[in-house]
Design an enzyme around this catalytic site. Structure first.
Site, short mmCIF file in Angstrom:
data_model
loop_
_atom_site.label_atom_id
_atom_site.label_comp_id
_atom_site.label_asym_id
_atom_site.label_seq_id
_atom_site.Cartn_x
_atom_site.Cartn_y
_atom_site.Cartn_z
N GLU A 81 -6.15 11.27 -9.02
CA GLU A 81 -5.02 10.38 -8.53
C GLU A 81 -4.65 9.47 -9.60
OE1 GLU A 81 -4.70 7.11 -4.76
OE2 GLU A 81 -6.22 8.63 -4.75
N ARG A 93 -18.79 4.95 2.04
CA ARG A 93 -19.16 3.79 1.55
C ARG A 93 -20.76 3.87 1.61
NH1 ARG A 93 -15.10 0.27 0.85
NH2 ARG A 93 -13.16 0.54 2.00
N ASP A 107 -3.10 -3.13 -6.79
CA ASP A 107 -2.98 -1.77 -5.79
C ASP A 107 -2.67 -2.69 -4.40
OD1 ASP A 107 -3.33 0.40 -4.35
OD2 ASP A 107 -5.39 0.55 -4.79
N HIS A 149 -10.51 9.33 -7.01
CA HIS A 149 -10.05 8.16 -7.92
C HIS A 149 -10.78 8.89 -9.46
CE1 HIS A 149 -9.15 4.84 -4.78
NE2 HIS A 149 -8.19 6.30 -4.81
N HIS A 163 -10.12 12.92 0.78
CA HIS A 163 -10.21 11.62 -0.12
C HIS A 163 -11.63 11.73 -0.33
CE1 HIS A 163 -9.66 8.08 -2.28
NE2 HIS A 163 -8.26 8.27 -2.05
N ASP A 216 0.22 8.92 -6.59
CA ASP A 216 0.21 7.68 -5.73
C ASP A 216 1.55 6.98 -6.05
OD1 ASP A 216 -0.15 5.02 -4.32
OD2 ASP A 216 -2.04 6.00 -3.71
N HIS A 228 0.67 3.31 -6.78
CA HIS A 228 -0.10 2.99 -8.18
C HIS A 228 0.79 3.01 -9.18
CE1 HIS A 228 -4.18 4.35 -5.69
NE2 HIS A 228 -3.57 3.09 -5.21
N GLU A 248 -0.67 6.24 3.23
CA GLU A 248 -1.86 5.21 3.47
C GLU A 248 -1.34 3.95 3.46
OE1 GLU A 248 -5.08 7.41 0.44
OE2 GLU A 248 -3.38 6.15 -0.50
N HIS A 289 -0.87 -2.00 -1.01
CA HIS A 289 0.11 -1.00 -0.33
C HIS A 289 1.00 -1.70 0.71
CE1 HIS A 289 -2.41 2.91 -0.95
NE2 HIS A 289 -2.43 2.10 -1.95
N TYR A 331 -15.27 6.15 -2.38
CA TYR A 331 -14.89 5.11 -3.31
C TYR A 331 -15.93 4.72 -4.18
CZ TYR A 331 -11.00 4.63 -0.40
OH TYR A 331 -9.57 4.87 0.44
N HIS A 339 0.79 10.95 -2.67
CA HIS A 339 0.33 9.74 -1.72
C HIS A 339 1.79 8.85 -1.68
CE1 HIS A 339 -4.38 9.79 -1.97
NE2 HIS A 339 -3.86 10.71 -1.42
#
Length: 550
Positions: A282, A174, A368, A247, A207, A318, A321, A400, A370, A210, A355
């Site tokens: 992904e 981040r 999205d 991503h 991963h 995923d 997704h 995840e 989970h 983001y 995933h």
């Protein structure tokens, strides 16, 4: 010369008092008695009457007290001091009359909180695995664990939950600026993988950040994203990791084809700058301008990458997704059709990882969200399909799923220090959160409700035993008959746990679909009215023209 010497020797030696001694011992009378040249006395009558003047009175032993010498004060200094004393006296008298004299409150001393030391039993519990790793399986299931305080800690955190594969962040996901990978951390990671028998080249799937959007149109931001992306790939190669999941990004305000071209170009440059690591794109839920909701988009990206790099390009499915994007992974027929389409459009040789996440929302919702395995709209049947598919053998399969639970829930106390699990779960926050982000660089602003007090949010902690149990659950599905009473009972139990959640999101989805249908109908009616008005206008114009001609 002799006269001068005798005169000076006739003067008796009288040592001068030090300034410090004079200042401390001089009384008010001494000050008045001291010579004050060119400085008339300006003391107030009250102060002058209260302070007795010094006199050379004999003491008991008969000796006279000589006035102490002091450096003469200037007129301005004396006046200032007298005014201050006068002011303080008047203020104290006024305060006594008004009863405003306050007593000083005693100072409150707060004891410093000391951190309670963990007992030997607690430390042993933290190290003890929640479940042993299952050896000899064809499917390698794990979770996205924490790498806090060093990437090497991800290995121990995976062993703790009994995983045979794992994902991690190689740096903070981040922020842009991160310190370089430390040599000792690199060496410890390699050593831990070797000692605990993890194949970092095959079953470790870091991963990406983001923040990175390789399809970014802005040149400065695109360069920043590429540099961060390349840095992660180089860290993978230093750690002996061959797979790197990320991503695809977002088209933003540009067209989709142009965004795919920019993404393919960035990938080509990164592949040319590295030698062993494989970037893994992904699959996404297809919300807004996000890239990766359709399999055809991956086909178009790969087509723009030179063929000499194709062996180092991968795709990660995923489950949440792809389900949200509209693909059927639940029914056996739908699952087979999905794999067939994947092979025909992209090619199964590009599939490198999975995933594993259930979904809180129905198929085709483009959201999205989970959910834990078996509790969402995918259900246990979808994961039975996956765990018994030979195509997925020897691939990293990463959980995840949410692992948070309220602190007040004492029915199941945590069996370990959950700080590392909390860090990992927070790392996946963007995927577990209920906010839809069409553009990852421009998250939507939170709606503020006026006049409504905020509801207190219950404090939660991360419970890694959730992942340990889900790994056991998924591994138990290998070879299990989906028509057996054992599977039916397990499926019904998990479905019942998520019933309330599914009903809530189904209702939200239905309202959203209904609203969209109304908008489409309204737009269609408006378009038809506009067309009728245009035709009427044209007919009226023709009628007027005929009248004018006649």
């Amino acid at each position: 010369m002799s006269t001068h010497k005798s005169a000076s020797s006739a003067v008796p030696d009288s040592p001068l008092p030090s300034p410090k001694t004079s200042k401390c011992n001089a009384s008010a009378g001494d000050i008045d008695a001291a010579p004050q040249p060119n400085s008339p006395s300006r003391r107030s009558k009250r102060l002058k009457s209260d302070i007795p003047e010094a006199s050379n009175q004999p003491q008991a032993n008969g000796d006279a007290v000589e006035p102490k010498s002091e450096r003469p004060q200037t007129s301005r200094t004396r006046v200032k001091k007298e005014v201050e004393e006068e002011s303080e006296f008047l203020i104290s008298i006024k305060a006594k009359k008004n009863g405003a004299v306050k007593q000083e409150e005693p100072e409150v001393v707060t004891a410093k909180a000391t951190k309670k030391r963990k007992t030997k039993e607690e430390r042993e519990t933290e190290v003890m695995p929640l479940r042993p790793r299952t050896q000899g399986l064809r499917m390698f299931v794990g979770a996205h664990v924490s790498a806090a305080k060093g990437v090497f800690n991800a290995v121990n955190n995976t062993t703790h939950i009994g995983g045979n594969a794992f994902a991690l962040f190689l740096k903070s996901q981040r922020k842009w600026d991160n310190p370089p990978l430390q040599d000792d951390h690199r060496d410890q990671f390699r050593q831990s993988c070797s000692e605990q028998k993890y194949n970092a080249a095959k079953h470790v799937l870091p991963h990406g950040s983001y923040l990175v959007n390789l399809a970014q149109e802005d040149k400065a931001k695109a360069k920043q994203a590429y540099n961060s992306f390349l840095d992660d790939l180089q860290r993978c190669e230093a750690l002996g990791i061959n797979l790197y999941n990320f991503h695809p990004g977002s088209a933003g305000q540009t067209t989709l084809p142009s965004a795919l071209t920019r993404l393919a170009k960035a990938l080509t440059n990164a592949l040319a700058a590295t030698s062993t690591v494989t970037p893994v794109l992904e699959t996404m839920c297809g919300q807004g301008t996000t890239i990766g909701g359709s399999l055809t988009e991956f086909r178009d990206i790969i087509a723009q990458i030179p063929k000499e790099h194709h062996s180092r390009v991968g795709i990660c499915i995923d489950t949440c997704h792809s389900h949200a994007a509209g693909y059927d992974l639940v029914t056996p027929a739908g699952f087979k059709a999905f794999l067939k389409e994947f092979d025909e459009v992209i090619g199964l040789q590009f599939l490198r990882a999975l995933h594993l996440n259930d979904s809180k929302t129905p198929r085709g919702s483009h959201r999205d969200l989970h959910a834990n395995i078996g509790t969402g709209f995918l259900g246990l049947r979808a994961f039975h399909n996956i765990m018994n598919e030979p195509t997925f053998e020897d691939m990293p399969m990463i959980l995840e799923t949410p692992i948070d639970r309220p602190v007040s829930d004492t029915s199941k106390p945590p069996t370990t220090d959950t700080s590392s699990a909390t860090a990992a779960h927070e790392a996946c926050a963007s995927e577990d959160s209920e906010s839809d982000l069409s553009d990852p660089e421009q998250p939507p602003k939170k709606k503020q409700t006026k006049g409504k007090p905020k509801k207190p949010t219950a404090r939660v902690i991360a419970d890694p035993s959730v992942w340990a149990n889900e790994i056991s659950l998924l591994e138990s599905l290998i070879g299990m008959d989906p028509e057996s009473p054992e599977f039916r009972s397990l499926e019904a139990k998990l479905a019942d746990e998520g019933k309330e959640m599914r009903e809530k999101h189904q209702e939200q989805h239905d309202r959203k679909v209904e609203t969209e249908e109304k908008k489409k109908k309204k737009a269609l009616e408006k378009g038809q009215k506009s067309l009728v008005d245009m035709m009427k206008g044209s007919s009226a114009a023709k009628g007027k023209k005929k009248t004018a001609d006649s």
